[in-house]
Design an enzyme around this catalytic site. Structure first.
Site, PDB file in Angstrom:
ATOM      1  N   LYS A 109      42.006  44.521  28.677  1.00  0.00           N
ATOM      2  CA  LYS A 109      42.017  45.598  29.666  1.00  0.00           C
ATOM      3  C   LYS A 109      42.896  46.741  29.115  1.00  0.00           C
ATOM      4  O   LYS A 109      42.498  47.399  28.165  1.00  0.00           O
ATOM      5  CB  LYS A 109      42.472  45.067  31.029  1.00  0.00           C
ATOM      6  CG  LYS A 109      41.592  43.898  31.530  1.00  0.00           C
ATOM      7  CD  LYS A 109      41.846  43.541  32.968  1.00  0.00           C
ATOM      8  CE  LYS A 109      41.292  42.174  33.364  1.00  0.00           C
ATOM      9  NZ  LYS A 109      39.833  42.054  33.309  1.00  0.00           N
ATOM     10  N   SER A 116      42.180  41.179  41.684  1.00  0.00           N
ATOM     11  CA  SER A 116      41.209  41.962  40.921  1.00  0.00           C
ATOM     12  C   SER A 116      40.123  42.604  41.775  1.00  0.00           C
ATOM     13  O   SER A 116      39.553  43.612  41.371  1.00  0.00           O
ATOM     14  CB  SER A 116      40.584  41.112  39.822  1.00  0.00           C
ATOM     15  OG  SER A 116      40.049  39.940  40.358  1.00  0.00           O
ATOM     16  N   HIS A 120      45.634  42.660  35.516  1.00  0.00           N
ATOM     17  CA  HIS A 120      45.389  44.028  36.000  1.00  0.00           C
ATOM     18  C   HIS A 120      46.683  44.799  36.262  1.00  0.00           C
ATOM     19  O   HIS A 120      46.621  45.941  36.725  1.00  0.00           O
ATOM     20  CB  HIS A 120      44.562  44.010  37.293  1.00  0.00           C
ATOM     21  CG  HIS A 120      43.132  43.618  37.073  1.00  0.00           C
ATOM     22  ND1 HIS A 120      42.189  44.487  36.589  1.00  0.00           N
ATOM     23  CD2 HIS A 120      42.496  42.436  37.255  1.00  0.00           C
ATOM     24  CE1 HIS A 120      41.019  43.865  36.498  1.00  0.00           C
ATOM     25  NE2 HIS A 120      41.185  42.624  36.893  1.00  0.00           N
TER      26      HIS A 120
HETATM   27  C1  LIG Z   1      43.060  38.467  37.004  1.00  0.00           C
HETATM   28  C2  LIG Z   1      42.240  38.144  35.799  1.00  0.00           C
HETATM   29  N1  LIG Z   1      42.559  37.076  35.064  1.00  0.00           N
HETATM   30  C3  LIG Z   1      41.847  36.736  33.966  1.00  0.00           C
HETATM   31  C4  LIG Z   1      40.760  37.470  33.568  1.00  0.00           C
HETATM   32  C5  LIG Z   1      39.994  37.064  32.361  1.00  0.00           C
HETATM   33  O1  LIG Z   1      40.419  37.833  31.294  1.00  0.00           O
HETATM   34  P1  LIG Z   1      39.675  37.738  29.895  1.00  0.00           P
HETATM   35  O2  LIG Z   1      38.561  38.731  29.946  1.00  0.00           O
HETATM   36  O3  LIG Z   1      40.719  38.061  28.892  1.00  0.00           O
HETATM   37  O4  LIG Z   1      39.181  36.340  29.771  1.00  0.00           O
HETATM   38  C6  LIG Z   1      40.392  38.595  34.279  1.00  0.00           C
HETATM   39  C7  LIG Z   1      39.225  39.392  33.852  1.00  0.00           C
HETATM   40  O5  LIG Z   1      38.373  39.766  34.586  1.00  0.00           O
HETATM   41  C8  LIG Z   1      41.136  38.935  35.442  1.00  0.00           C
HETATM   42  O6  LIG Z   1      40.784  39.996  36.183  1.00  0.00           O
END
Ligand SMILES: Cc1ncc(COP(=O)(O)O)c(C=O)c1O
Length: 391
Positions: free
Chosen positions: A242, A183, A211
């Site tokens: 997202k 990310s 992502h």
């Molecule tokens: C790789 C990754 N996993 C999990 C999450 C968390 O997602 P959520 O906003 O649905 O909790 C994010 C969000 O930033 C992320 O980038």
């Protein structure tokens, strides 16, 4: 003021002194290529995860309204206690099909999905092998799992992963846990090698593709599709916050057995409310739109290509990558925050990230592309980047 408040106040002052204090910026319109920002007026958004531009799409909004009207605000409880709505099941079927797995189970966030999944798959023999740059939710999920042992391998270092797998005790359960798209870097996990190593060593692969889904792969099924590995990855977790509508929510896609065990045992499923039906309905419509309208993915990819070229012409050297994340490293946290602030003064909303989100000295502004952006937005944004370019 209590002693606690005083201590916390001093910590907050230190953040302000270091010019790393984060402020919430208030939006007064739907998420999109441009938003109305309180005190600023219209700004171009280059920092949302609204990759396919569906967060404000009329059909996604309409699906949510219909869900709200038909099912009300929510289950008012946990699913096993007080019912599952039809849209939960329809969404889970669609997520399983999208992921190339037998089943899927939703949560109120991907953070929850990760915290549900990894501890539930960990037994007293389990060795967890995890990339050092994995998302915070995976890191915390692994901490909660208390595995027999943990190997944090250097970023995408396949020799280190192999070594860790070879060193795992015979008969132990092994979980290899990775982001699909990292990310903060925007690069992709080396999934073909990971899957092969896991097969050799009888390990389970868990990919968080938050992502990747809605960005990569011919039909937007994510990193797994990008590498031609649909059906080959044991467990995929992802977010609905997202590309898939941008509201909130997460899921685990895996075998019937894995999803059933999560439904039976995972604590965020057993002790927390279900995904609101509004979100289930709008996320389902988002998946349908992505599959029905391949031009959304095409536009996103074209925007990624064009904006990378424009940045290079303007003298910036973002990290390479194929995903919609385009990070520009600037060094110190305060510099990243300052660059982001100058861009906002120029009408471009792009967030700066510094320590502790990324290692000291690698602070960055993270540009994120969206199918919602038109050429005119990219041109206006790049003019702003040119005006604020640091020496
Ligand atoms: C790789 C990754 N996993 C999990 C999450 C968390 O997602 P959520 O906003 O649905 O909790 C994010 C969000 O930033 C992320 O980038």
């Amino acid at each position: 003021m209590t002693a606690l408040d005083q201590q916390l106040g001093a910590e907050l002052d230190a953040l302000r002194d270091a010019r790393t204090y984060k402020r919430f910026l208030t939006l007064q319109s739907r998420q999109g290529a441009v938003v109305q920002m309180e005190g600023r007026g219209e700004v171009i958004v280059l920092s949302s995860n609204n990759y396919l531009g569906l967060a404000g799409h009329p059909e996604v909004v309409r699906a949510g309204i219909e869900g709200l009207e038909r099912y009300g605000a929510g289950t008012a409880s946990v699913r096993f206690i007080c019912g599952t709505f039809e849209p939960h099941l329809a969404l889970e079927r669609a997520l399983a099909d999208l992921s190339g797995t037998e089943a899927a189970l939703t949560y109120v966030s991907c953070w929850n999905a990760n915290e549900a999944c990894i501890p539930s798959l960990t037994d007293e023999t389990t060795v967890i092998l995890t990339d050092e740059l994995n998302h915070a939710s995976l890191i915390d999920a692994i901490r909660l799992s208390r595995p027999a042992s943990k190997v944090i391998y250097p970023h995408s270092d396949m020799a280190a992963l192999r070594e860790g797998l070879e060193a795992a005790p015979r008969g132990s359960r092994k979980l290899v846990v990775t982001d699909g798209v990292f990310s903060m870097e925007g690069d992709l996990a080396k999934l073909p090698e990971i899957v092969e190593l896991a097969r050799e060593h009888d390990a389970v692969v868990v990919v968080d593709d938050s992502h990747g889904v809605g960005v990569l792969g011919e039909t937007g099924r994510g990193t797994v599709e990008h590498f031609g590995l649909l059906g080959e990855v044991d467990v995929i977790t992802g977010t609905l916050g997202k590309a898939l509508g941008g509201a909130a929510g997460g899921y685990v896609a895996a075998s019937e057995e894995v999803c059933d065990v999560l439904a039976q045992r995972s604590r965020p499923q057993l002790f927390s409310n279900a995904l609101p039906p509004t979100v289930a309905c709008s996320a389902l419509r988002s998946i349908e739109l992505m599959l029905e309208q391949p031009e959304l993915l095409r536009r996103l990819r074209e925007n990624i290509r064009v904006f990378r070229e424009l940045l290079a012409d303007a003298g910036y050297a973002p990290l390479d990558g194929e995903a919609a994340i385009v990070p520009i490293i600037v060094g110190q946290t305060a510099e990243a925050m300052a660059l982001s602030a100058r861009l906002l003064d120029e009408g471009v909303f792009v967030t700066g990230f510094g320590f502790p989100v990324v290692p000291e000295g690698t602070a960055r502004v993270r540009v994120q592309m969206s199918a919602a952006l038109e050429q005119e937005h990219l041109d206006r944004a790049i003019d702003a980047f040119r005006r604020v370019r640091p020496e």
